[in-house]
Design a protein around this motif. Structure first.
Motif, PDB file in Angstrom:
ATOM      1  N   ARG A  15       0.834  -1.202   0.000  1.00 59.39           N
ATOM      2  CA  ARG A  15       0.000   0.000   0.000  1.00 59.39           C
ATOM      3  C   ARG A  15       0.870   1.255   0.000  1.00 59.39           C
ATOM      4  O   ARG A  15       0.647   2.206  -0.758  1.00 59.39           O
ATOM      5  N   VAL A  16       1.883   1.261   0.831  1.00 67.69           N
ATOM      6  CA  VAL A  16       2.791   2.411   0.946  1.00 67.69           C
ATOM      7  C   VAL A  16       3.610   2.565  -0.327  1.00 67.69           C
ATOM      8  O   VAL A  16       3.786   3.678  -0.832  1.00 67.69           O
ATOM      9  N   LYS A  17       4.075   1.460  -0.861  1.00 70.17           N
ATOM     10  CA  LYS A  17       4.867   1.515  -2.096  1.00 70.17           C
ATOM     11  C   LYS A  17       4.058   2.140  -3.234  1.00 70.17           C
ATOM     12  O   LYS A  17       4.584   2.953  -4.006  1.00 70.17           O
ATOM     13  N   ARG A  18       2.779   1.769  -3.326  1.00 72.68           N
ATOM     14  CA  ARG A  18       1.914   2.349  -4.367  1.00 72.68           C
ATOM     15  C   ARG A  18       1.790   3.864  -4.194  1.00 72.68           C
ATOM     16  O   ARG A  18       1.845   4.618  -5.167  1.00 72.68           O
ATOM     17  N   ILE A  19       1.626   4.309  -2.963  1.00 74.21           N
ATOM     18  CA  ILE A  19       1.503   5.752  -2.705  1.00 74.21           C
ATOM     19  C   ILE A  19       2.805   6.463  -3.060  1.00 74.21           C
ATOM     20  O   ILE A  19       2.794   7.519  -3.703  1.00 74.21           O
ATOM     21  N   ILE A  20       3.927   5.887  -2.661  1.00 72.18           N
ATOM     22  CA  ILE A  20       5.233   6.490  -2.982  1.00 72.18           C
ATOM     23  C   ILE A  20       5.421   6.573  -4.493  1.00 72.18           C
ATOM     24  O   ILE A  20       5.854   7.605  -5.016  1.00 72.18           O
ATOM     25  N   GLU A  21       5.086   5.510  -5.212  1.00 73.54           N
ATOM     26  CA  GLU A  21       5.249   5.507  -6.671  1.00 73.54           C
ATOM     27  C   GLU A  21       4.333   6.524  -7.350  1.00 73.54           C
ATOM     28  O   GLU A  21       4.706   7.126  -8.350  1.00 73.54           O
ATOM     29  N   THR A  22       3.142   6.726  -6.803  1.00 72.31           N
ATOM     30  CA  THR A  22       2.185   7.666  -7.389  1.00 72.31           C
ATOM     31  C   THR A  22       2.486   9.111  -6.988  1.00 72.31           C
ATOM     32  O   THR A  22       2.526  10.000  -7.833  1.00 72.31           O
ATOM     33  N   ALA A  23       2.695   9.348  -5.697  1.00 70.33           N
ATOM     34  CA  ALA A  23       2.854  10.714  -5.177  1.00 70.33           C
ATOM     35  C   ALA A  23       4.274  11.256  -5.341  1.00 70.33           C
ATOM     36  O   ALA A  23       4.467  12.467  -5.329  1.00 70.33           O
TER      37      ALA A  23
END
Length: 166
Positions: A92-100
């Motif tokens: 979940r965190v990795k997805r946010i980091i990759e997007t944001a």
């Protein structure tokens, strides 16, 4: 220029020394696990940004989000409580980091002080350790830093003393 104090895992305990260390800060950022009335004490003292942690009750979960994304002086910041660390981010965190694509990622939960560059995600990762007495950590810690014109500087670790107080 903003001078920021970063805390996590207070678990209902605010060492009075924290207020001395935060007196010149413009804002306080808390990476979750406030516990009891910590958020009220901190927000009465200085502007407070934060996220709720796994031990936080209804009041803090209603007041703070699970994830916080914002800009400060040209730096994109992402704060969450359970964030892992470089090469070991939860999906979940990795997805946010990759997007944001934050420049600065702050998390708590582990009670382990960590300040490390993530060259893959091109960010600075900070876990300020635990400022409270609950947990396995031996020394209570927090972090201060300055953000100015898209640059982070003056990163300092503050040791608040041993976890157990006599």
């Amino acid at each position: 220029m903003k001078y920021i104090g970063i805390l996590s895992d207070t678990h209902g305990f605010v060492d009075p020394a924290i207020f001395d260390y935060l007196k010149d800060c413009d804002e306080i950022w808390h990476a979750g696990d406030f516990g009891n009335s910590v958020s009220t004490a901190l927000s009465t003292f200085k502007p407070l940004k934060g996220v709720y942690g796994n031990i936080d009750g209804t009041a803090d979960r209603q007041r703070f989000p699970e994830d916080l994304l914002f800009n400060c002086e040209g730096i994109r910041i992402f704060i969450t409580h359970i964030g892992g660390y470089p090469n070991h981010y939860p999906s979940r965190v990795k997805r946010i980091i990759e997007t944001a694509r934050p420049d600065l990622f702050i998390s708590g939960h582990s009670h382990i002080l960590k300040i490390v560059r993530d060259p893959v995600c091109q960010l600075l990762h900070i876990n300020p350790g635990a400022a409270g007495r609950s947990g396995f950590h031996q020394v209570r810690t927090m972090v201060r830093l300055k953000i100015d014109a898209g640059k982070i500087s003056g990163v300092e670790v503050i040791e608040l003393g041993k976890r157990s107080v006599k």
